[in-house]
Design a protein around this motif. Structure first.
Motif, PDB file in Angstrom:
ATOM      1  N   LEU A  34      11.284  18.323   1.850  1.00 47.17           N
ATOM      2  CA  LEU A  34      10.151  18.976   1.177  1.00 47.17           C
ATOM      3  C   LEU A  34      10.565  20.183   0.324  1.00 47.17           C
ATOM      4  O   LEU A  34       9.954  20.427  -0.716  1.00 47.17           O
ATOM      5  N   PRO A  35      11.585  20.954   0.722  1.00 50.25           N
ATOM      6  CA  PRO A  35      11.952  22.092  -0.125  1.00 50.25           C
ATOM      7  C   PRO A  35      12.713  21.712  -1.402  1.00 50.25           C
ATOM      8  O   PRO A  35      13.226  22.577  -2.083  1.00 50.25           O
ATOM      9  N   MET A  36      12.794  20.443  -1.718  1.00 50.51           N
ATOM     10  CA  MET A  36      13.589  20.031  -2.884  1.00 50.51           C
ATOM     11  C   MET A  36      12.703  19.680  -4.078  1.00 50.51           C
ATOM     12  O   MET A  36      12.826  18.598  -4.676  1.00 50.51           O
ATOM     13  N   GLY A  37      11.830  20.595  -4.423  1.00 49.26           N
ATOM     14  CA  GLY A  37      10.906  20.369  -5.544  1.00 49.26           C
ATOM     15  C   GLY A  37      11.592  20.272  -6.887  1.00 49.26           C
ATOM     16  O   GLY A  37      11.006  19.811  -7.863  1.00 49.26           O
ATOM     17  N   ASP A  38      12.854  20.695  -6.961  1.00 48.67           N
ATOM     18  CA  ASP A  38      13.593  20.564  -8.223  1.00 48.67           C
ATOM     19  C   ASP A  38      14.144  19.148  -8.401  1.00 48.67           C
ATOM     20  O   ASP A  38      14.593  18.780  -9.478  1.00 48.67           O
ATOM     21  N   LEU A  39      14.106  18.347  -7.326  1.00 49.10           N
ATOM     22  CA  LEU A  39      14.647  16.984  -7.394  1.00 49.10           C
ATOM     23  C   LEU A  39      13.597  15.905  -7.179  1.00 49.10           C
ATOM     24  O   LEU A  39      13.716  14.797  -7.697  1.00 49.10           O
ATOM     25  N   PHE A  40      12.588  16.219  -6.359  1.00 45.77           N
ATOM     26  CA  PHE A  40      11.615  15.188  -5.977  1.00 45.77           C
ATOM     27  C   PHE A  40      10.184  15.591  -6.358  1.00 45.77           C
ATOM     28  O   PHE A  40       9.822  16.770  -6.240  1.00 45.77           O
ATOM     29  N   SER A  41       9.401  14.603  -6.770  1.00 41.90           N
ATOM     30  CA  SER A  41       7.992  14.873  -7.082  1.00 41.90           C
ATOM     31  C   SER A  41       7.093  14.434  -5.927  1.00 41.90           C
ATOM     32  O   SER A  41       6.061  15.046  -5.663  1.00 41.90           O
ATOM     33  N   THR A  42       7.491  13.376  -5.240  1.00 40.83           N
ATOM     34  CA  THR A  42       6.611  12.763  -4.243  1.00 40.83           C
ATOM     35  C   THR A  42       7.428  12.247  -3.063  1.00 40.83           C
ATOM     36  O   THR A  42       8.494  11.667  -3.266  1.00 40.83           O
ATOM     37  N   LYS A  58       0.829  -1.222   0.000  1.00 45.01           N
ATOM     38  CA  LYS A  58       0.000   0.000   0.000  1.00 45.01           C
ATOM     39  C   LYS A  58       0.860   1.267   0.000  1.00 45.01           C
ATOM     40  O   LYS A  58       0.523   2.273  -0.601  1.00 45.01           O
ATOM     41  N   VAL A  59       1.993   1.196   0.696  1.00 43.79           N
ATOM     42  CA  VAL A  59       2.910   2.345   0.722  1.00 43.79           C
ATOM     43  C   VAL A  59       3.452   2.590  -0.694  1.00 43.79           C
ATOM     44  O   VAL A  59       3.506   3.720  -1.174  1.00 43.79           O
ATOM     45  N   VAL A  60       3.813   1.500  -1.365  1.00 42.29           N
ATOM     46  CA  VAL A  60       4.336   1.610  -2.736  1.00 42.29           C
ATOM     47  C   VAL A  60       3.255   2.177  -3.665  1.00 42.29           C
ATOM     48  O   VAL A  60       3.526   3.029  -4.508  1.00 42.29           O
ATOM     49  N   ASP A  61       2.039   1.724  -3.499  1.00 34.88           N
ATOM     50  CA  ASP A  61       0.928   2.263  -4.302  1.00 34.88           C
ATOM     51  C   ASP A  61       0.717   3.751  -4.037  1.00 34.88           C
ATOM     52  O   ASP A  61       0.458   4.530  -4.947  1.00 34.88           O
ATOM     53  N   ALA A  62       0.838   4.135  -2.771  1.00 32.85           N
ATOM     54  CA  ALA A  62       0.632   5.550  -2.418  1.00 32.85           C
ATOM     55  C   ALA A  62       1.654   6.438  -3.114  1.00 32.85           C
ATOM     56  O   ALA A  62       1.379   7.593  -3.413  1.00 32.85           O
ATOM     57  N   ALA A  63       2.842   5.876  -3.383  1.00 35.19           N
ATOM     58  CA  ALA A  63       3.899   6.645  -4.045  1.00 35.19           C
ATOM     59  C   ALA A  63       3.790   6.548  -5.565  1.00 35.19           C
ATOM     60  O   ALA A  63       4.593   7.159  -6.272  1.00 35.19           O
ATOM     61  N   HIS A  64       2.810   5.801  -6.066  1.00 33.35           N
ATOM     62  CA  HIS A  64       2.616   5.634  -7.519  1.00 33.35           C
ATOM     63  C   HIS A  64       3.924   5.235  -8.193  1.00 33.35           C
ATOM     64  O   HIS A  64       4.342   5.855  -9.172  1.00 33.35           O
ATOM     65  N   ILE A  65       4.562   4.219  -7.662  1.00 31.49           N
ATOM     66  CA  ILE A  65       5.861   3.809  -8.218  1.00 31.49           C
ATOM     67  C   ILE A  65       5.671   3.170  -9.593  1.00 31.49           C
ATOM     68  O   ILE A  65       4.832   2.291  -9.774  1.00 31.49           O
TER      69      ILE A  65
END
Ligand SMILES: C[S@@+](CC[C@H](N)C(=O)[O-])C[C@H]1O[C@@H](n2cnc3c(N)ncnc32)[C@H](O)[C@@H]1O
Length: 389
Positions: free
Chosen positions: A225-233, A116-123
């Motif tokens: 969280l402030p790394m929107g240039d590197l991470f989407s989720t 469920k955790v993996v699904d929540a991250a839409h991997i």
């Protein structure tokens, strides 16, 4: 472990486990834009799980539906290798390892929760995922099964070596033995993203997924969280109370604090589901809760002249949560400037921090800084300075 074109056809029974066969299959990266439950290919790989000279064939079943461009076949799992309490205890015992309380080592013993955790991250296949604290590799296994390349950052050398052994032949798991909070996340992930972008020809962002040691929640949130240039989720399994507090903080709630501003400034948080405490070994005193943070791009942040000064101001304000802003912010702005700025944005001159929303704080900050230069950039000792890592 090889993901593409695996034709795994041997099995062994090791240390009480019955292991299964996978059928040959292939996959290709579907790139971005797939949604939850898109992974549907099984995975067979070899990896030792702290069981001396034995080699174990691990088999994971496929889930969900096919996504475009991914040729999948449902894997027949004759008898699953499980990440349950028995196998985890065995793996720990095999090397005289024991759960360390000070490292928050409560291992997940319910594979359904990991799924469920993996699904929540839409991997999706090809995703680059940083996993904080892989422990025995239970969640790592689910992430890899969904097609992710996992960078597993583990502080405990005992567990780092265990998970490195388990995924030794993977090719899709890199284990880094370091305290995540000290890891140069930005530099390291940039390298992975540059490589992935070069290979796919399109810009790529990474994800963070973790069953987090509860004691580093705030620091992790501030760092990532402030790394929107590197991470989407970012998907985190947290202490349930903390999870609810992070997503549901509203003025006057009693749970309103500086970290709420960091969360909502840099992300859109969503509480996903509760995880009963009995899903962990050893059983903690509290339940867990999963939060998915959709990370904002810089263009989506509330507009402020300086994030550093803005968050210094938030910290100072909440040092005296029930005191008037014109008093608590005296070291930054004169009381008359604070009063004038509050009035100019439609707030009472006697406003207290617990009464203001993020948007109101932003409006106040922009008004007060346009009237006067802040007296000091320095905040109190506990100042939150997101975006600096
Ligand atoms: C709650 S356990 C989760 C283990 C595993 N992911 C699971 O789901 O069973 C937390 C893990 O984080 C590791 N850990 C604790 N503090 C850490 C830190 N600062 N950096 C990286 N890993 C850490 C612990 O050693 C442990 O393996």
């Amino acid at each position: 472990m090889q993901l593409a074109g695996i034709g795994c056809c041997s099995w062994q029974s090791v240390d009480g486990f019955s292991l299964g066969l996978t059928k040959g299959r292939s996959r290709s990266s579907s790139g971005r834009g797939c949604s939850a439950s898109s992974s549907n290919f099984g995975l067979g790989f070899s990896g030792a799980f702290g069981i001396g000279e034995f080699r174990t064939t691990w088999v994971s079943g496929g889930r969900g539906t096919n996504s475009p461009g991914v040729k999948c076949s449902v894997v027949e799992v004759k008898a699953e290798n499980r990440d349950d309490i028995g196998s985890i205890v065995k793996a720990l015992q095999s090397r005289d390892r024991f759960p360390k309380k000070w490292l928050g080592q409560h291992y997940m013993v319910n594979e359904k929760v990991n799924a469920k955790v993996v699904d929540a991250a839409h991997i999706c296949p090809g995703d680059i995922v940083v996993e904080i604290g892989p422990g025995t590799g239970a969640l790592t296994k689910s992430l890899v099964a969904a097609g992710a390349h996992v960078i597993a950052v583990e502080k405990d050398p005992d567990m780092a070596s265990l998970v490195a052994e388990r995924f030794a032949e993977s090719g899709n798991v890199d284990v880094v033995n370091i305290d995540f909070l000290k890891w140069p996340l930005r530099n390291e992930i940039k390298k992975y993203l540059e490589k992935a972008t070069l290979a796919s020809g399109e810009p790529k962002l990474a994800k963070i997924v973790s069953n987090l040691p509860f004691n580093i929640t705030t620091n992790v949130v501030k760092k990532v969280l402030p790394m929107g240039d590197l991470f989407s989720t970012v998907v985190l399994l947290l202490q349930d109370e903390a999870a609810l507090r992070l997503v549901d903080a509203s003025p006057d709630s009693g749970e309103y604090r500086p970290i709420s501003f960091v969360v909502n400034f840099y992300s859109v948080p969503e509480y996903k589901f509760k995880v009963p405490r009995k899903s962990f070994f050893p059983v903690p005193r509290v339940d867990g809760g999963v939060v998915c943070f959709a990370i904002k791009k810089e263009s989506e942040y509330p507009l402020v002249a300086s994030q550093k000064v803005f968050f210094s101001m938030i910290n100072s304000a909440f040092n005296g949560k029930r005191k008037m802003l014109r008093n608590t912010l005296q070291h930054m702005f004169s009381p008359s400037s604070t009063q004038a700025a509050l009035l100019s944005v439609g707030l009472p001159e006697t406003a207290r921090p617990e009464e203001l929303t993020l948007e109101q704080f932003v409006a106040f900050y922009n008004a007060v800084t346009s009237m006067t230069a802040p007296n000091s950039l320095a905040g109190p000792p506990s100042v939150i300075q997101p975006g600096l890592n």
